[in-house]
Design a protein around this motif. Structure first.
Motif, mmCIF file in Angstrom:
data_model
loop_
_atom_site.group_PDB
_atom_site.id
_atom_site.type_symbol
_atom_site.label_atom_id
_atom_site.label_comp_id
_atom_site.label_asym_id
_atom_site.label_seq_id
_atom_site.Cartn_x
_atom_site.Cartn_y
_atom_site.Cartn_z
ATOM 1 N N TRP A 217 0.780 -1.165 0.080
ATOM 2 C CA TRP A 217 0.050 0.139 -0.063
ATOM 3 C C TRP A 217 0.744 1.439 -0.008
ATOM 4 N N SER A 218 1.926 1.183 0.900
ATOM 5 C CA SER A 218 2.841 2.596 0.976
ATOM 6 C C SER A 218 3.464 2.660 -0.662
ATOM 7 N N THR A 219 4.054 1.741 -1.123
ATOM 8 C CA THR A 219 4.829 1.750 -2.535
ATOM 9 C C THR A 219 3.783 2.140 -3.618
ATOM 10 N N ARG A 220 2.849 1.898 -3.653
ATOM 11 C CA ARG A 220 1.657 2.073 -4.646
ATOM 12 C C ARG A 220 1.009 3.635 -4.437
ATOM 13 N N TYR A 221 0.794 3.978 -3.193
ATOM 14 C CA TYR A 221 -0.305 5.006 -2.891
ATOM 15 C C TYR A 221 0.389 6.172 -2.101
ATOM 16 N N LEU A 222 1.361 6.250 -1.712
ATOM 17 C CA LEU A 222 2.105 7.352 -1.352
ATOM 18 C C LEU A 222 2.894 8.305 -2.438
ATOM 19 N N HIS A 223 2.809 9.240 -2.674
ATOM 20 C CA HIS A 223 3.381 9.935 -3.758
ATOM 21 C C HIS A 223 4.513 10.722 -3.060
ATOM 22 N N LEU A 224 5.512 10.307 -3.430
ATOM 23 C CA LEU A 224 6.839 11.012 -3.109
ATOM 24 C C LEU A 224 7.471 11.923 -3.993
ATOM 25 N N GLY A 225 7.906 12.710 -3.403
ATOM 26 C CA GLY A 225 8.727 13.804 -4.256
ATOM 27 C C GLY A 225 10.204 13.484 -3.771
ATOM 28 N N ASN A 226 11.166 14.013 -4.369
ATOM 29 C CA ASN A 226 12.672 13.477 -4.232
ATOM 30 C C ASN A 226 13.303 14.306 -3.001
ATOM 31 N N GLU A 227 12.439 14.816 -2.157
ATOM 32 C CA GLU A 227 13.023 15.457 -0.988
ATOM 33 C C GLU A 227 12.526 14.184 0.152
ATOM 34 N N ASN A 228 11.800 13.415 -0.311
ATOM 35 C CA ASN A 228 11.494 12.460 0.790
ATOM 36 C C ASN A 228 12.322 11.205 0.905
ATOM 37 N N GLN A 229 12.332 10.368 1.806
ATOM 38 C CA GLN A 229 13.020 9.423 2.051
ATOM 39 C C GLN A 229 12.347 8.319 2.348
ATOM 40 N N PHE A 230 12.456 7.151 1.689
ATOM 41 C CA PHE A 230 11.700 5.849 1.801
ATOM 42 C C PHE A 230 12.617 4.684 2.356
ATOM 43 N N ILE A 231 12.243 4.200 3.673
ATOM 44 C CA ILE A 231 13.064 3.422 4.212
ATOM 45 C C ILE A 231 12.209 2.083 4.371
ATOM 46 N N THR A 232 12.758 0.880 3.954
ATOM 47 C CA THR A 232 12.136 -0.222 4.274
ATOM 48 C C THR A 232 13.383 -1.560 3.936
ATOM 49 N N SER A 233 12.771 -2.731 4.417
ATOM 50 C CA SER A 233 13.694 -3.862 4.181
ATOM 51 C C SER A 233 13.424 -4.667 2.722
ATOM 52 N N ALA A 234 13.776 -4.020 1.524
ATOM 53 C CA ALA A 234 13.509 -4.277 0.377
ATOM 54 C C ALA A 234 13.980 -5.851 -0.056
#
Length: 405
Positions: A217-234
């Motif tokens: 849900w986070s990957t598909r529906y959060l709209h990130l800009g290039n100032e955001n950081q996205f941390i996960t155990s990919a």
């Protein structure tokens, strides 16, 4: 005992080969359907990456750890690749006649082109060359140096029809996502929860995402800009990573908004660390998607053609737990309650947990359902009918057909 001397080391940038740069440029010029797959090795060159895409009219795809490197709203962006990626990214990858790998050792080779196509790989580490996919041009160099050389080349590409087709495909995908976000049902749709999180997020917010359906849900529906950081155990897929990731993010960037998105399965593995966040006075928002089951495991079992087992979780009062730890907790069941809780959490000066009860039948379907997965779902349905004398609840047929066809 011998005394060890303190030493300092400086990474030496490899000398870029202009001959290899020209060879790569030649392939880019003559390709009809080039595709970029960029990983974290290109993060420090994200401006140059976008310039390259715009100059040569090439669609961009990123790996999951690189989410946020390209703004989700960029017209040339197709999202990320893989099981929880987008259907347009998968289809572009299968249609391409030139694969451009930038700073990635992407391990899920089933999602790379199924037939051999020309490939350019750029990475600062030589040992990654042709590790996952055979590259015709291998450029061992700093990413920014290589992309800068390509961007200043006296080459013009206009009206690449493949890019236009990819953009149209992506618009169609986005319309499907907007349909999902608009749901106002009870129990809440996780997609709607993500849409409301976006509304209270700062432009430079750091998202710490757990492993499970919360990843989808986070990957598909959060709209990130290039100032955001996205941390996960990919790569390792470590459940329980959202809360400790949020604590680390708040320690490193105390001035930034930190939002953790987790499930009841992942959170319950590390919930004692909520006390740590309270003790060290780390304001953050923890959104817990509570469906009283290991939902991602449920759908993995179904995709493998197995019957569901050992997936049920107890219905714990997580909001009460947060209060007892010294933070704040909100129990959420409706979209209206969610909006109010997020607005309050945004201004709270202590760790906050939103215990959001979501629809356990919300299916984290792959962006593109492959034939083997479809056969698994059919096998699961057959076993359920035979052994339990019932028809399992599946997502709407429209949704399944959209992802499969």
């Amino acid at each position: 005992m011998p005394v060890l001397q303190e030493r300092t080391f400086k990474r030496v940038k490899p000398q870029i080969s202009m001959e290899d740069v020209k060879s790569g440029l030649h392939l880019i010029e003559k390709a009809k359907k080039p595709v970029i797959l960029a990983g974290v090795g290109a993060k420090h060159a994200k401006t140059e990456l976008i310039q390259l895409s715009e100059k040569f009219e090439i669609p961009m795809i990123v790996t999951l750890p690189a989410k946020g490197m390209v703004p989700d709203g960029h017209p040339n962006f197709l999202g990320n690749l893989g099981k929880i990626g987008t259907k347009p990214a998968y289809e572009a990858m299968q249609e391409t006649d030139l694969l451009i790998l930038l700073g990635t050792d992407y391990p899920y080779v089933d999602y790379l082109p199924s037939k051999k196509v020309p490939c350019i790989q750029v990475d600062i580490e030589q040992e990654k060359m042709s590790h996952r996919y055979p590259a015709d041009v291998e450029i061992v160099a700093d990413m920014k140096d290589c992309l800068t050389e390509w961007n200043k080349a006296d080459v013009v590409v206009k009206n690449r029809s493949f890019l236009k087709a990819c953009q149209d495909n992506m618009k169609n995908w986005q319309s499907w996502m907007e349909e999902d976000e608009a749901k106002a049902d009870v129990p809440l749709a996780p997609e709607a929860v993500m849409a409301e999180i976006r509304n209270i997020s700062q432009p430079d917010a750091i998202y710490s995402i757990d492993v499970g359906t919360s990843t989808v849900w986070s990957t598909r529906y959060l709209h990130l800009g290039n100032e955001n950081q996205f941390i996960t155990s990919a790569w390792l897929g470590t459940m329980g990573c959202a809360l400790p990731g949020a604590i680390a993010a708040k320690k490193a960037y105390p001035e930034k908004q930190v939002i953790a998105i987790t499930g009841d399965g992942g959170f319950s593995m590390v919930m004692q660390d909520f006390v740590t966040a309270v003790h060290y006075q780390m304001p953050m928002i923890v959104v817990l998607l509570n469906n009283t089951e290991l939902s991602f495991i449920k759908y993995e079992q179904q995709a493998a053609g197995e019957e569901n087992y050992a997936i049920d979780l107890p219905d714990i009062d997580y909001a009460g737990f947060a209060e007892n730890c010294g933070g704040k907790g909100y129990h959420v069941e409706t979209r209206e309650e969610l909006v109010r809780a997020l607005q309050m959490a945004k201004s709270d000066d202590v760790p906050v947990l939103l215990d959001v009860h979501v629809d356990k039948d919300a299916a984290p379907l792959p962006g593109k359902i492959l034939w083997d997965e479809a056969k698994g779902y059919l096998s699961f349905e057959g076993k359920t009918l035979k052994d339990e004398h019932r028809i399992a609840k599946f997502p709407p047929l429209k949704t399944i057909l959209r992802r499969f066809l």
